[in-house]
Scaffold this motif. Structure first.
Motif, short mmCIF file in Angstrom:
data_model
loop_
_atom_site.label_atom_id
_atom_site.label_comp_id
_atom_site.label_asym_id
_atom_site.label_seq_id
_atom_site.Cartn_x
_atom_site.Cartn_y
_atom_site.Cartn_z
N ASP A 1 8.79 36.64 -43.83
CA ASP A 1 9.60 35.54 -44.33
C ASP A 1 8.83 34.76 -45.39
O ASP A 1 7.60 34.86 -45.47
CB ASP A 1 9.97 34.58 -43.18
N GLY A 2 9.56 33.95 -46.14
CA GLY A 2 8.91 33.11 -47.14
C GLY A 2 9.90 32.73 -48.22
O GLY A 2 11.02 33.25 -48.27
N PRO A 3 9.50 31.80 -49.10
CA PRO A 3 10.41 31.33 -50.16
C PRO A 3 10.55 32.33 -51.30
O PRO A 3 9.82 33.32 -51.35
CB PRO A 3 9.72 30.04 -50.65
N SER A 4 11.47 32.05 -52.23
CA SER A 4 11.69 32.92 -53.38
C SER A 4 10.43 33.01 -54.24
O SER A 4 9.74 32.01 -54.44
CB SER A 4 12.77 32.33 -54.30
N GLY A 5 10.18 34.21 -54.71
CA GLY A 5 9.07 34.39 -55.64
C GLY A 5 7.71 34.50 -54.98
O GLY A 5 6.69 34.57 -55.66
N LYS B 1 11.73 28.60 -42.23
CA LYS B 1 10.52 27.93 -41.75
C LYS B 1 9.59 28.97 -41.13
O LYS B 1 10.05 30.05 -40.72
CB LYS B 1 10.84 26.76 -40.84
N ARG B 2 8.34 28.62 -41.12
CA ARG B 2 7.35 29.56 -40.61
C ARG B 2 7.42 29.60 -39.08
O ARG B 2 7.36 28.55 -38.44
CB ARG B 2 5.97 29.10 -41.07
N ALA B 3 7.54 30.81 -38.53
CA ALA B 3 7.51 30.93 -37.07
C ALA B 3 6.09 30.55 -36.62
O ALA B 3 5.13 30.82 -37.34
CB ALA B 3 7.82 32.37 -36.66
N GLU B 4 5.99 29.92 -35.46
CA GLU B 4 4.68 29.45 -35.01
C GLU B 4 3.65 30.56 -34.93
O GLU B 4 2.47 30.36 -35.18
CB GLU B 4 4.80 28.78 -33.64
N ASP B 5 4.12 31.76 -34.57
CA ASP B 5 3.19 32.88 -34.41
C ASP B 5 3.12 33.78 -35.64
O ASP B 5 2.61 34.90 -35.57
CB ASP B 5 3.55 33.70 -33.16
N ALA B 6 3.61 33.30 -36.78
CA ALA B 6 3.55 34.12 -38.01
C ALA B 6 2.18 33.96 -38.67
O ALA B 6 1.61 32.87 -38.67
CB ALA B 6 4.65 33.71 -38.97
N GLU C 1 6.82 42.24 -33.16
CA GLU C 1 5.40 42.38 -32.79
C GLU C 1 4.48 41.78 -33.84
O GLU C 1 3.42 41.26 -33.53
CB GLU C 1 5.04 43.85 -32.59
N VAL C 2 4.88 41.89 -35.12
CA VAL C 2 4.05 41.34 -36.19
C VAL C 2 4.92 40.49 -37.11
O VAL C 2 5.98 40.94 -37.56
CB VAL C 2 3.37 42.46 -37.03
N LYS C 3 4.47 39.27 -37.37
CA LYS C 3 5.23 38.37 -38.26
C LYS C 3 4.31 37.84 -39.35
O LYS C 3 3.19 37.40 -39.06
CB LYS C 3 5.74 37.16 -37.47
N PHE C 4 4.81 37.89 -40.57
CA PHE C 4 4.07 37.31 -41.69
C PHE C 4 4.91 36.22 -42.32
O PHE C 4 6.15 36.35 -42.41
CB PHE C 4 3.79 38.37 -42.77
N TYR C 5 4.23 35.17 -42.80
CA TYR C 5 4.90 34.18 -43.64
C TYR C 5 4.14 34.20 -44.96
O TYR C 5 2.96 33.86 -45.03
CB TYR C 5 4.84 32.79 -43.01
N LEU C 6 4.84 34.69 -46.00
CA LEU C 6 4.21 34.86 -47.29
C LEU C 6 4.60 33.71 -48.22
O LEU C 6 5.79 33.42 -48.37
CB LEU C 6 4.67 36.21 -47.87
#
Ligand code: DC
Length: 230
Positions: A15-19, A198-203, A146-151
């Motif tokens: 997950d994350g914002p545009s761009g 929004k960023r997941a707590e475990d991301a 199992e794996v979450k990223f916030y870019l």
């Protein structure tokens, strides 16, 4: 692509914002791991495009919901490029115009539409071995991924990336308009009532501002391997 390993094939949320570079890294990561890649934003965009073509008003939640539940949306890939087919028609370019970006962001606040698309995304991802990219994957679509990223990336860097991308596609945009539209869209996506970005707590948070796609993907591969040992 990774050799057909005995590693478990899991669900990866980005997950994350545009761009921020989500699509680029998600595609590359999917290729490295031999996973399927789903661009959930393309689903919101496809509904927006078809609604426009059919003359459905963006405020008509019922008609938009009906359209979203019946519209065939498929992703095809040759390992390099992913094409989006909507109702059998290749809409990969048509869904990327500034107008459809605005429309997709506007309709994506509707609870009815979100419930339908989230359900479809869960269905697509139920076997694992999949990377889903969007705004609410780690928080709502697959909260148990199992794996979450916030870019993320700095605001000005994201504006410049979006500007370059649109110019490459042949759109006559200027930097100021690109900045304004990207900020407005982020504001919508982060402050809507239903599953805002929004960023997941475990991301795992990754800042791509000063890093190449290759560096980011390498880091992600390491993290996926560390998390999925067997
Ligand atoms: O990632 P994108 O720019 O292609 O997404 C288009 C719009 O769709 C974006 O403004 C927010 C919305 N979207 C969403 O609400 N939830 C998702 N999982 C993906 C996209």
């Amino acid at each position: 692509m990774e050799k057909a390993s005995k590693r478990r094939r899991v669900t990866i949320a980005i997950d994350g914002p545009s761009g921020a570079g989500k699509s680029t890294v998600a595609k590359s990561l999917a290729k490295r791991l031999g996973y399927l890649y789903i661009d959930t934003g393309a689903m919101y965009r496809s509904v927006a495009l078809k609604a426009k073509e059919k003359g459905i008003l963006s405020e008509d939640k019922l008609a938009i919901g009906q359209l979203a539940s019946s519209l065939p949306i498929t992703f095809i890939t040759d390992g390099e490029h992913t094409r989006v087919l909507c109702d059998g028609e290749d809409v990969s370019e048509a869904i990327r115009t500034p107008e459809i970006s605005r429309l997709a962001s506007a309709i994506s606040k509707q609870k009815e539409l979100r419930e339908i698309l989230v359900q479809r995304q869960r269905e697509m991802g139920k076997e694992g071995g999949i990377i889903l990219e969007g705004r609410d994957i780690g928080t709502t679509v697959f909260p148990d991924a199992e794996v979450k990223f916030y870019l993320d990336a700095g605001g000005e860097e994201r504006v410049k990336r979006r500007y370059r991308e649109m110019r490459q596609k042949g759109f006559e945009v200027d930097l100021e308009t690109t900045r304004k539209e990207l900020m407005e869209r982020d504001d919508h996506d982060m402050h809507r009532d239903h599953s805002p970005l929004k960023r997941a707590e475990d991301a795992i948070f990754i800042d791509s501002t000063h890093r190449s796609v290759k560096e980011v993907v390498e880091e992600m591969v390491r993290m996926v391997r560390a998390k999925v040992k067997k």
